[in-house]
Design a protein around this motif. Structure first.
Motif, PDB file in Angstrom:
ATOM      1  N   ILE A 176       0.744  -0.949   0.438  1.00 49.83           N
ATOM      2  CA  ILE A 176       0.250   0.039   0.045  1.00 49.83           C
ATOM      3  C   ILE A 176       0.512   1.170  -0.137  1.00 49.83           C
ATOM      4  O   ILE A 176       1.818   1.832   0.879  1.00 49.83           O
ATOM      5  CB  ILE A 176      -0.846  -0.139   0.809  1.00 49.83           C
ATOM      6  CG1 ILE A 176      -1.410  -1.151   1.355  1.00 49.83           C
ATOM      7  CG2 ILE A 176      -1.668   1.221   1.633  1.00 49.83           C
ATOM      8  CD1 ILE A 176      -2.036  -1.757   2.602  1.00 49.83           C
ATOM      9  N   ALA A 177       0.311   2.070  -1.170  1.00 42.55           N
ATOM     10  CA  ALA A 177       1.177   3.147  -0.998  1.00 42.55           C
ATOM     11  C   ALA A 177       0.310   4.951  -0.861  1.00 42.55           C
ATOM     12  O   ALA A 177      -0.924   4.665  -1.465  1.00 42.55           O
ATOM     13  CB  ALA A 177       2.029   3.433  -2.547  1.00 42.55           C
ATOM     14  N   GLN A 178       1.017   5.330  -0.604  1.00 42.28           N
ATOM     15  CA  GLN A 178      -0.020   6.733  -0.033  1.00 42.28           C
ATOM     16  C   GLN A 178       0.926   7.991   0.008  1.00 42.28           C
ATOM     17  O   GLN A 178       2.317   7.997  -0.032  1.00 42.28           O
ATOM     18  CB  GLN A 178      -0.397   6.934   1.236  1.00 42.28           C
ATOM     19  CG  GLN A 178      -1.368   5.637   1.581  1.00 42.28           C
ATOM     20  CD  GLN A 178      -0.983   5.276   3.258  1.00 42.28           C
ATOM     21  OE1 GLN A 178      -0.460   5.641   4.115  1.00 42.28           O
ATOM     22  NE2 GLN A 178      -2.117   5.052   3.875  1.00 42.28           N
ATOM     23  N   ASP A 179       0.152   8.845  -0.785  1.00 42.09           N
ATOM     24  CA  ASP A 179       0.364   9.694  -0.920  1.00 42.09           C
ATOM     25  C   ASP A 179      -0.178  11.169   0.460  1.00 42.09           C
ATOM     26  O   ASP A 179      -0.235  11.641   0.303  1.00 42.09           O
ATOM     27  CB  ASP A 179      -0.053  10.364  -2.026  1.00 42.09           C
ATOM     28  CG  ASP A 179      -0.147  12.730  -2.809  1.00 42.09           C
ATOM     29  OD1 ASP A 179       1.555  12.215  -1.707  1.00 42.09           O
ATOM     30  OD2 ASP A 179      -0.387  13.054  -3.118  1.00 42.09           O
ATOM     31  N   LYS A 190       1.488  15.910  -2.438  1.00 37.85           N
ATOM     32  CA  LYS A 190       2.083  16.620  -3.667  1.00 37.85           C
ATOM     33  C   LYS A 190       2.372  15.594  -4.788  1.00 37.85           C
ATOM     34  O   LYS A 190       3.093  15.339  -5.873  1.00 37.85           O
ATOM     35  CB  LYS A 190       4.115  16.195  -2.703  1.00 37.85           C
ATOM     36  CG  LYS A 190       4.200  17.601  -2.190  1.00 37.85           C
ATOM     37  CD  LYS A 190       5.270  17.278  -1.560  1.00 37.85           C
ATOM     38  CE  LYS A 190       6.072  18.188  -0.885  1.00 37.85           C
ATOM     39  NZ  LYS A 190       6.814  18.336   0.112  1.00 37.85           N
ATOM     40  N   GLY A 191       1.206  14.931  -4.892  1.00 31.51           N
ATOM     41  CA  GLY A 191       1.145  13.767  -5.770  1.00 31.51           C
ATOM     42  C   GLY A 191       1.764  12.960  -6.487  1.00 31.51           C
ATOM     43  O   GLY A 191       2.069  11.918  -7.740  1.00 31.51           O
ATOM     44  N   VAL A 192       2.994  12.539  -4.782  1.00 31.13           N
ATOM     45  CA  VAL A 192       4.073  10.974  -5.489  1.00 31.13           C
ATOM     46  C   VAL A 192       3.755  10.485  -4.168  1.00 31.13           C
ATOM     47  O   VAL A 192       3.233  11.276  -3.023  1.00 31.13           O
ATOM     48  CB  VAL A 192       5.237  11.444  -5.483  1.00 31.13           C
ATOM     49  CG1 VAL A 192       5.451  12.659  -7.202  1.00 31.13           C
ATOM     50  CG2 VAL A 192       5.583  12.488  -4.605  1.00 31.13           C
ATOM     51  N   ALA A 193       3.516   9.100  -3.965  1.00 29.23           N
ATOM     52  CA  ALA A 193       3.908   8.474  -2.698  1.00 29.23           C
ATOM     53  C   ALA A 193       5.064   8.643  -1.512  1.00 29.23           C
ATOM     54  O   ALA A 193       5.886   9.096  -2.714  1.00 29.23           O
ATOM     55  CB  ALA A 193       3.981   7.009  -3.378  1.00 29.23           C
TER      56      ALA A 193
END
Length: 140
Positions: free
Chosen positions: A7-10, A14-17
């Motif tokens: 699971i990646a989260q921003d 900023k629009g990136v993980a």
């Protein structure tokens, strides 16, 4: 079936993980979350995964990837590694690496646009190949 759930989260917006969680599952049961000891083993895997740009805004967990292998010959080496890119309970798209002759080399890589740049190309296949290699190094 054992698999990794990534699971990646921003969280910064900023629009990136900027945050990555890795969980180890057996069937539907969470066995454990990545520990500090796992973090070193997962460092290269994490860098590779973040290039896929499959992440959640904020602290969401709907977008995640489940990675698992199949060893039908039961010889201890996987013939297939699958990646399921989830959007909540739905699989949005899939990718896979297949070792056609069980020699330890994945000859066939099937993927769609796993890096979300609008094109399904050699870069996507290379990302899948790298994720599979790093997944197997983790040893789950």
């Amino acid at each position: 079936m054992r698999y990794l759930k990534v699971i990646a989260q921003d969280r910064s917006g900023k629009g990136v993980a900027d945050t990555l969680h890795v969980e180890f599952y057996e069937g539907d049961q969470l066995q454990r979350k990545a520990t500090e000891a796992d973090r070193q083993r997962l460092k290269s895997f994490s860098k590779t995964y973040l290039k896929c740009a499959w992440f959640n805004s904020g602290e969401g967990e709907d977008r995640h990837v489940r990675i698992f292998s199949h060893n039908p010959s039961a010889d201890g080496t996987p013939e297939t590694v699958r990646l399921h890119f989830h959007e909540g309970p739905v699989i949005a798209y899939k990718a896979a690496a297949h070792d056609l002759d069980n020699d330890g080399v994945f000859e066939l890589i099937l993927s769609s646009d796993v890096d979300n740049d609008g094109r399904a190309d050699r870069t996507d296949r290379n990302r899948v190949r790298s994720l599979v290699r790093e997944f197997l190094r983790v040893g789950w």
